[in-house]
Enzyme design. Structure first.
Site, PDB file in Angstrom:
ATOM      1  N   HIS A  18      10.679   1.823   9.423  1.00 39.63           N
ATOM      2  CA  HIS A  18      11.543   1.555  10.572  1.00 39.63           C
ATOM      3  C   HIS A  18      11.499   2.717  11.548  1.00 39.63           C
ATOM      4  O   HIS A  18      10.803   3.705  11.317  1.00 39.63           O
ATOM      5  CB  HIS A  18      12.980   1.270  10.101  1.00 39.63           C
ATOM      6  N   CYS A  26      13.530  10.561  14.085  1.00 39.28           N
ATOM      7  CA  CYS A  26      13.480   9.206  13.516  1.00 39.28           C
ATOM      8  C   CYS A  26      13.016   8.161  14.529  1.00 39.28           C
ATOM      9  O   CYS A  26      12.903   6.981  14.197  1.00 39.28           O
ATOM     10  CB  CYS A  26      14.838   8.815  12.951  1.00 39.28           C
ATOM     11  N   HIS A  30       8.469   5.489  10.589  1.00 38.92           N
ATOM     12  CA  HIS A  30       8.411   6.189   9.297  1.00 38.92           C
ATOM     13  C   HIS A  30       9.019   5.281   8.226  1.00 38.92           C
ATOM     14  O   HIS A  30       9.583   4.236   8.526  1.00 38.92           O
ATOM     15  CB  HIS A  30       9.183   7.512   9.373  1.00 38.92           C
ATOM     16  N   HIS A  32      11.067   4.726   4.188  1.00 37.43           N
ATOM     17  CA  HIS A  32      11.973   5.219   3.148  1.00 37.43           C
ATOM     18  C   HIS A  32      11.860   4.312   1.926  1.00 37.43           C
ATOM     19  O   HIS A  32      11.517   3.135   2.057  1.00 37.43           O
ATOM     20  CB  HIS A  32      13.439   5.139   3.579  1.00 37.43           C
ATOM     21  N   HIS A  68       8.329  -3.402   1.498  1.00 40.40           N
ATOM     22  CA  HIS A  68       6.985  -3.190   2.055  1.00 40.40           C
ATOM     23  C   HIS A  68       6.768  -3.972   3.359  1.00 40.40           C
ATOM     24  O   HIS A  68       5.701  -4.544   3.582  1.00 40.40           O
ATOM     25  CB  HIS A  68       5.895  -3.510   1.016  1.00 40.40           C
ATOM     26  N   GLU A 142      18.915   6.317   1.644  1.00 39.18           N
ATOM     27  CA  GLU A 142      17.568   6.475   2.232  1.00 39.18           C
ATOM     28  C   GLU A 142      16.928   7.623   1.484  1.00 39.18           C
ATOM     29  O   GLU A 142      17.093   8.781   1.854  1.00 39.18           O
ATOM     30  CB  GLU A 142      17.680   6.878   3.704  1.00 39.18           C
TER      31      GLU A 142
HETATM   32 ZN   LIG Z   1      14.564   6.473   8.708  1.00 36.08          ZN
END
Ligand SMILES: [Zn+2]
Length: 157
Positions: A18, A26, A30, A32, A68, A142
């Protein structure tokens, strides 16, 4: 009375990609690994408030589709989302992302922050709960060591 599932220990996890528009770090795409922990308050109808296995299935039903995938907040006013048959284009100011449609899940929130994901999971869980349930708490981590939480009183909705 309540029951609780720890997302890390009970393996209620998903990995997703996201970004947070405009954020200095952010704002870049990237990923998590998220862990989804839930606490359910209510009265027992038999032995249980809700069967652990049933609750795990409900959480998995909500989170597995995100696993995914690239998650995009459908109601984020900072995004311009254009869908075609095989792709989704997400315009964020000068940044333009072009994704294969199968890689993306649009979720009905205004952000993909851990806070917004908690609200999403709590509301999805609420729609699956019996009338004996009074409150749902969702915590989404996260990665290890940072997370957000949201409490949803069923009586209020
Ligand atoms: Zn993030």
């Amino acid at each position: 009375m309540w029951i609780e599932l720890d997302g890390w220990m009970a393996k209620l996890r998903f990995s997703a990609c996201h970004l947070i528009p405009g954020h200095p770090k952010c704002g870049r795409l990237h990923g998590h690994t998220y862990a989804v922990s839930v606490k359910i308050y209510g009265e027992r109808t038999d032995e249980f408030i809700i069967d652990f296995e049933l609750l795990k299935e409900m959480v998995a039903e909500i989170c597995d589709p995100l696993d995914h995938h690239i998650i995009v907040a459908k109601n984020d006013s900072r995004l311009r989302i254009t869908e075609s048959d095989d792709s989704i284009i997400v315009d964020i100011g000068e940044k333009n992302y072009h994704f294969p449609i199968d890689d993306v899940v649009l979720i009905p929130t205004d952000s993909t922050s851990a806070e917004s994901l908690c609200e999403y999971v709590a509301s999805e869980l609420a729609s699956r709960m019996g009338s004996n349930i009074s409150k749902i708490e969702v915590r989404i981590d996260e990665g290890i060591g940072q997370g957000a939480g949201y409490d949803l009183n069923i009586e209020d909705i």
